[in-house]
Scaffold this motif. Structure first.
Motif, mmCIF file in Angstrom:
data_model
loop_
_atom_site.group_PDB
_atom_site.id
_atom_site.type_symbol
_atom_site.label_atom_id
_atom_site.label_comp_id
_atom_site.label_asym_id
_atom_site.label_seq_id
_atom_site.Cartn_x
_atom_site.Cartn_y
_atom_site.Cartn_z
ATOM 1 N N TRP A 191 33.082 38.200 15.704
ATOM 2 C CA TRP A 191 33.061 38.785 14.371
ATOM 3 C C TRP A 191 34.226 39.753 14.202
ATOM 4 N N TRP A 195 37.533 39.358 11.584
ATOM 5 C CA TRP A 195 37.960 40.308 10.556
ATOM 6 C C TRP A 195 39.338 40.880 10.841
ATOM 7 N N LYS A 198 41.721 38.231 9.750
ATOM 8 C CA LYS A 198 41.751 38.122 8.296
ATOM 9 C C LYS A 198 42.508 39.282 7.661
ATOM 10 N N GLU A 204 41.133 33.030 7.205
ATOM 11 C CA GLU A 204 39.961 33.001 8.070
ATOM 12 C C GLU A 204 40.286 32.181 9.313
#
Length: 287
Positions: A191, A195, A198, A204
């Motif tokens: 996770w 991020w 990104k 993504e």
């Protein structure tokens, strides 16, 4: 029967191998149908949200309709559905129309059978071997679904995660504390990478299914084997990705599924994670 399998390791390995072949045949159904079932569900949900009539779909699940040739709709009989043997007898062609049958089917069956037999030999008779079979079958299904659709269905990843925690209540593979931390760390690591990537690139880099898959692996094997799993997955993924770009002119902007490499890293960690980690630590400590 249980005592016979317990007292006869060769018989136990053989039974697990044959069971793996049969389950592999069913996994081919899961790999093909589960994404289609998900797509149907999405269409139904979209129709409901837009207050449109629900699409009238014939029943379609893992059991209905009966398996058939996609070209001529010839129903697959029992003798045509024997793992590997039927493919060889049919010479890789449909009995009805002669259309080519993908090598994917015997490959999945053989992979399931071989890994199931190896798990029986590696762990011996007991809960660990039985649990390992479930993990192997789930990872095989996830691998090929991700290759085909770049999806890692919650219908597989989430039960796999909860089952790993449940099994480790009695420390089947690791302590419950390690399993809980492994599940949390497995999710949060990818996770965080997602991020960060990104924020830096605006793109993504992976899907949420990858987070859940690594969380499931952490729940089964504990947080101590997550670094090894991530390292192996990244190495194999990088090598395969570069090979695809160089050898097949695979576009750099075309996404490559990461789930299969996570699954491969998880399987290696399942069988050889502890000795590999210990060898690595010893190597670091050597002056």
């Amino acid at each position: 029967m249980i005592l016979l399998l317990q007292d006869n390791p060769a018989l136990f390995i053989t039974v697990c191998g044959l069971l793996g072949l049969m389950v592999g045949s069913f996994l081919n159904v899961v790999i093909h149908r589960l994404p289609k079932m998900m797509e149907r569900e999405w269409h139904a949900q979209c129709a409901e949200l837009n207050e449109k009539p629900q699409p009238e779909n014939t029943p379609y699940n893992l059991l209905i309709p009966r398996s058939a040739c996609p070209h001529c709709h010839h129903a697959i009989g029992a003798l045509e559905n024997i793992p590997i043997i039927s493919y060889l007898m049919l010479r890789g062609k449909c009995h009805g129309c002669g259309a080519h049958i993908s090598m994917r089917y015997p490959v999945v069956e053989a992979l399931s059978g071989i890994l199931s037999a190896y798990a029986a030999w590696h762990f011996g008779f007991g809960i660990a071997a039985s649990a390992a079979l479930i993990m192997i079958w789930a990872l095989i299904a996830l691998t090929f679904i991700d290759f085909d659709t770049q999806l890692l269905p919650d219908a597989i990843t989430l039960p796999l995660l909860w089952l790993g925690l449940l099994l480790n209540i009695n420390a089947t593979f690791t302590s419950l504390t390690n399993a809980v931390v492994g599940a949390i760390a497995g999710y949060l690591v990818l996770w965080s990478v997602y991020w960060l990537f990104k924020l830096v690139t605006g793109k993504e880099g992976m899907g949420y299914g990858d987070f859940k898959l690594l969380a499931a692996i952490g729940a089964w094997l504990g947080w101590t084997l997550l670094p090894l799993t991530i390292l192996l997955s990244s190495l194999v993924g990088a090598v395969v990705g570069i090979a695809l770009i160089v050898l097949t002119k695979h576009g750099r902007n075309i996404p490559i599924p990461f789930g299969p490499y996570l699954a491969g890293g998880g399987l290696i960690a399942l069988f050889w994670g502890q000795p590999l980690t210990q060898s690595y630590l010893q190597l670091l400590s050597t002056p």
